[in-house]
Scaffold this motif. Structure first.
Motif, mmCIF file in Angstrom:
data_model
loop_
_atom_site.group_PDB
_atom_site.id
_atom_site.type_symbol
_atom_site.label_atom_id
_atom_site.label_comp_id
_atom_site.label_asym_id
_atom_site.label_seq_id
_atom_site.Cartn_x
_atom_site.Cartn_y
_atom_site.Cartn_z
ATOM 1 N N LEU A 1 1.792 -41.230 80.726
ATOM 2 C CA LEU A 1 2.489 -41.786 79.563
ATOM 3 C C LEU A 1 3.558 -40.822 79.062
ATOM 4 C CD1 LEU A 1 2.902 -43.833 77.300
ATOM 5 C CD2 LEU A 1 0.970 -42.777 76.077
ATOM 6 N N LYS A 2 3.220 -39.556 79.006
ATOM 7 C CA LYS A 2 4.192 -38.565 78.541
ATOM 8 C C LYS A 2 5.419 -38.563 79.440
ATOM 9 C CE LYS A 2 4.524 -33.635 77.383
ATOM 10 N NZ LYS A 2 3.757 -32.358 77.264
ATOM 11 N N GLN A 3 5.211 -38.671 80.758
ATOM 12 C CA GLN A 3 6.341 -38.705 81.680
ATOM 13 C C GLN A 3 7.198 -39.948 81.443
ATOM 14 O OE1 GLN A 3 7.277 -36.313 84.146
ATOM 15 N NE2 GLN A 3 9.116 -37.590 83.844
ATOM 16 N N ARG A 4 6.572 -41.071 81.219
ATOM 17 C CA ARG A 4 7.324 -42.304 80.963
ATOM 18 C C ARG A 4 8.158 -42.181 79.684
ATOM 19 N NH1 ARG A 4 3.881 -47.704 81.739
ATOM 20 N NH2 ARG A 4 6.005 -48.528 81.526
ATOM 21 N N HIS B 1 9.240 -39.201 70.675
ATOM 22 C CA HIS B 1 8.857 -37.819 70.366
ATOM 23 C C HIS B 1 7.549 -37.772 69.580
ATOM 24 C CE1 HIS B 1 13.054 -36.526 71.405
ATOM 25 N NE2 HIS B 1 12.407 -35.428 71.765
ATOM 26 N N LEU B 2 7.351 -38.737 68.697
ATOM 27 C CA LEU B 2 6.097 -38.755 67.936
ATOM 28 C C LEU B 2 4.895 -38.957 68.852
ATOM 29 C CD1 LEU B 2 7.133 -40.880 64.804
ATOM 30 C CD2 LEU B 2 6.937 -38.394 64.950
ATOM 31 N N VAL B 3 5.016 -39.864 69.806
ATOM 32 C CA VAL B 3 3.902 -40.090 70.744
ATOM 33 C C VAL B 3 3.670 -38.847 71.603
ATOM 34 C CG1 VAL B 3 3.100 -41.458 72.707
ATOM 35 C CG2 VAL B 3 4.220 -42.585 70.758
ATOM 36 N N ILE B 4 4.747 -38.228 72.087
ATOM 37 C CA ILE B 4 4.601 -37.006 72.889
ATOM 38 C C ILE B 4 3.886 -35.931 72.092
ATOM 39 C CG2 ILE B 4 5.900 -35.112 73.936
ATOM 40 C CD1 ILE B 4 7.995 -37.220 74.797
ATOM 41 N N ASP B 5 4.208 -35.833 70.802
ATOM 42 C CA ASP B 5 3.546 -34.823 69.971
ATOM 43 C C ASP B 5 2.056 -35.122 69.838
ATOM 44 O OD1 ASP B 5 3.536 -32.463 68.573
ATOM 45 O OD2 ASP B 5 4.282 -33.317 66.694
ATOM 46 N N VAL B 6 1.710 -36.386 69.713
ATOM 47 C CA VAL B 6 0.294 -36.754 69.666
ATOM 48 C C VAL B 6 -0.401 -36.313 70.962
ATOM 49 C CG1 VAL B 6 -1.343 -38.665 69.627
ATOM 50 C CG2 VAL B 6 0.607 -38.647 68.048
#
Length: 800
Positions: free
Chosen positions: A761-764, A742-747
């Motif tokens: 990346l978001k899909q993965r 979730h942190l990476v998706i937020d970035v």
């Protein structure tokens, strides 16, 4: 056991007259404090202009407390006792002020309130008056040990005070209304922990006056037999003093106190000189006297003395009240015959002054009630000797509190002779990872033991009872009388003492502004078994909100620390145990977790309280595209795991990692003395870049602490969202969107220039969250790549 005043009359006529005169003087001063602003000795007929416009205070408990105080003065002088007074029904503030004034301490502390008519007038006017003193027992009153506005903690404070004070006796007046509270009802069991060899004694005096504000009290409405059985069942030997005739009651109380003091001495001698090892039945007194004793019998045609109507101000006196109220007040005041008590200049007569103990034997001058006078520094080990070896960030650790345990063990060993440090906890010292302390001490315990018990002994530096109230109260009493300690507790259940923390923090705030009060050792909380590692216990054990509660208190008093690893925890705890007059809240984990900083780096980081971790960042040659901030051990782990993903899959992205140890650094210096200047804050968090902040607690707290900062609108906080259940450790973070994915998706969502290159990346990551859920539902544990993740591993950051 009932004392028969007719059979035993220990007071000769002169003693009886003198004690009664002291009692009348204290009652007169008490009524004067509630009502008068002028004409303190009634040298002229009482007029409305002599009476305060607003009368505030609590009369009902006051005459009984004055009665007790007068008799304790006698036994202190007669037996040379080291005794002080705790007012459980502390709303009876007029009593403690009156007696401190009569024995001279009040005027010594406040010379402007002298022993004369002018001093009396100031004493009366200041009470519950703008610019004056509160109506409760309060820090301003010499001899007060705690704020009397909230009921329930007197007896636990008394026990905390006498631990490791072998000659001290805490005379603790327990109101019968107060006795209905949970903390007080549990505190009767404290006698199972009191060591008659190394500790002092507590003399509870249950003041059974029958009523609360508007209702009868439970203990006053059960039979004498039932009450005696209850108190004996708690392990006490009760002595009953009952009545309303002053002459008979004086003799009964004197005889009872003589018997009680003799029994306390017998218990001490048996244990200390003759080696008697059985748990004693300590004495206590039940004083059954009318509420509002010696006050108006009837007001406006309704009974007053001995009823709930005497609880606060029995007679209202104003321009709009019936004229007879003023005359009734004057008659009440004159019933104490002030002309017999004070000379023409307003000074207490010499024969009455002689009743008071002298010097520090006066209960209002006992140094234990101003514990900073007795406070000595702890002998501290070098915390660096217990450092974890961290050759590179991310090495495995055994659990941060398990590293802290040996350090606390050495604190106990080094202070064994001084006997001025204890660890308190509700049966959680082992559970919280501090078992190493039992290599140096035991749990103090006076009740029976069985062969399979561990670490139980008559003497020990650890006190455990499954009542957060008692642990808090004992520790507060211990600190207030000039010692040091640590309260370790599960994070979710520290809320049980929210209100007790409030009162202690207020006490620290007020005493810091009183010149004659001396600083105390800090109240230190270690909260372990925290929200992010309560996956096995479930939702009921998941609550990090104590931090929010703490930061409501005055900034000069509260401190909150979130060390990310064991070396930082050692540094923080060393600082907290050395500190003075704060409430320090330290939150740390007990489960195996990565270690990030070598000791030298941890020491520097904790000294600064906040800082960039260059080894985890990738913005050293320019401004970052995004700031990854974290506060807390699990948020730090998830942030660094997220950074590892970003660095692997988006290598052009410039990342800055900021770790926060001292939460109050986030505030401005105008709001907290630890706060960062705006320029320093902007240098860390930038003025316009997105900040993804992983926080241990509720996200709104970070917004509250930073709302004035330049870049606040770009601050996006992930924390506990009141989502939890019985699940895996990592799933707890997923449920609350604190996990690495979730942190990476937020970035990706917050950094505009990433655009389409991050879509895959978001899909993965979203697929990985689905995989995680399916895996834990089938296997009951987290994915291997989660369980075995390491910062410095070659595959760190891969998504499988």
């Amino acid at each position: 056991m009932t004392t028969n005043a007719l059979a035993r009359q220990p007071l000769d006529p002169d003693q009886l007259h003198a004690i009664d005169a002291w009692w009348r003087a204290a009652n007169y001063l008490s009524v004067g404090q509630i009502y008068l602003r002028a004409n303190p000795l009634l040298h002229e007929p009482l007029k409305l202009e002599h009476v305060k416009r607003m009368q505030l205070g609590h009369w009902g408990t006051t005459p009984g407390q004055n009665f007790i105080y007068a008799h304790l003065n006698r036994v202190i002088r007669q037996h040379d006792l080291d005794m002080f007074y705790i007012s459980g029904p502390g709303h009876g503030g007029p009593a403690v002020v009156a007696n401190a004034y009569l024995d001279g301490t009040y005027s010594e502390v406040y010379p402007e309130i002298g022993q004369d008519e002018a001093g009396l007038q100031r004493l009366f006017k200041q009470f519950s008056f703008p610019g004056g003193i509160p109506s409760h027992a309060s820090p301003e009153c010499p001899g007060s040990l705690h704020e009397g506005g909230e009921l329930g903690y007197s007896l636990s404070h008394a026990f905390g005070a006498v631990f490791d004070n072998p000659e001290l006796i805490a005379a603790c007046v327990v109101g019968d209304g107060e006795a209905e509270t949970g903390p007080l009802a549990t505190a009767w069991h404290s006698n199972k922990f009191l060591d008659p060899v190394g500790d002092g004694a507590v003399l509870p005096i249950l003041h059974l006056n029958g009523y609360k504000i508007a209702n009868p009290t439970v203990l006053a409405r059960i039979s004498r037999e039932e009450l005696e059985q209850l108190l004996r069942g708690y392990g006490w030997t009760p002595y009953f003093v009952q009545g309303s005739d002053p002459q008979l009651m004086h003799q009964a109380m004197a005889a009872t106190l003589d018997a009680v003091v003799a029994q306390i001495r017998q218990i001490r001698d048996d244990a200390r000189l003759r080696g008697v090892a059985t748990r004693p039945r300590w004495p206590m007194i039940v004083l059954d006297s009318p509420k509002g004793w010696t006050g108006p019998k009837v007001v406006d045609g309704k009974p007053n003395e001995g009823t709930f109507r005497a609880h606060q101000v029995p007679i209202s006196v104003s321009e709009s009240s019936p004229p007879e109220h003023l005359h009734q007040l004057e008659a009440w005041l004159r019933s104490y015959r002030p002309q017999e008590l004070f000379d023409q200049h307003g000074r207490l007569k010499a024969e009455l002054i002689a009743l008071a103990p002298v010097g520090t034997r006066r209960m209002s001058a006992n140094p234990h009630t101003n514990g900073g006078l007795l406070l000595q520094d702890l002998c501290m080990p070098d915390y660096r000797d217990h450092a974890v070896d961290v050759p590179q960030p991310g090495v495995s650790g055994i659990g941060d509190t398990r590293v802290l345990g040996p350090f606390l063990r050495e604190v106990i060993r080094l202070n064994a002779q001084q006997r001025n440090f204890r660890v308190f906890g509700p049966d959680e010292t082992v559970s919280n990872g501090l078992a190493a302390v039992f290599e140096a001490t035991n749990r103090q315990w006076q009740a029976a033991t069985a062969p399979n018990d561990e670490f139980l002994a008559p003497q020990g530096r650890v006190l455990e009872m499954l009542s957060e109230h008692q642990c808090e109260g004992w520790l507060e009493g211990y600190l207030l009388t000039g010692r040091h300690g640590l309260f370790n507790c599960y994070e979710a259940f520290i809320h049980i003492v929210d209100s007790m923390f409030n009162q202690h923090a207020k006490w620290l705030k007020m005493t810091a502004a009183i010149p004659w009060r001396r600083p105390l050792a800090s109240l230190n909380y270690l909260l372990a078994s925290h929200v992010w590692r309560q996956d096995h216990n479930g939702f009921t054990h998941q609550d990090p909100g104590f931090i929010d509660h703490v930061v409501n208190k005055k900034a000069e008093i509260v401190r909150v620390y979130l060390p990310p690893d064991a070396n930082c925890l050692l540094s923080v705890m060393d600082h907290c145990l050395r500190s003075r007059h704060y409430v320090n809240v330290v939150i740390a984990g007990k489960h195996p977790a990565p270690q990030w900083l070598a000791m030298d780096a941890a020491q520097r980081h904790c000294s600064q309280g906040i800082g960039i971790w260059p080894w985890a960042s990738s913005d050293e040659h320019g401004e970052p595209d995004v700031v990854m901030a974290c506060a807390g051990d699990v948020p730090t782990l998830e942030t660094l795991a997220a950074v590892s993903i970003l660095r692997r899959y988006l290598p052009e992205l410039k990342l800055r990692v900021v770790n926060v140890v001292d939460l109050m650094k986030l505030q401005s210096p105008s709001e907290h003395p630890h706060g960062l200047e705006d320029d320093d804050f902007d240098q860390l968090f930038t003025r316009d870049k997105p900040v993804i902040f992983a926080f241990h607690g509720y996200p709104t707290l970070i917004h509250r602490l930073t709302y004035r900062r330049t870049n606040h609108d770009n601050l996006h906080v992930h924390g506990y969202k009141e989502e939890g259940t019985i699940t895996t450790a990592f799933d707890m973070t997923v449920l609350n969107a604190l996990d690495r994915f979730h942190l990476v998706i937020d970035v990706i969502n917050r950094v505009p220039q990433l655009g389409e290159q991050a879509a895959h990346l978001k899909q993965r990551l979203q697929d990985k969250l689905l995989q995680h859920k399916q895996y834990i539902d089938e296997n009951g544990q987290d994915l291997p790549e989660i369980r075995h993740w390491m910062w410095n591993a070659p595959d760190a950051g891969t998504l499988g």
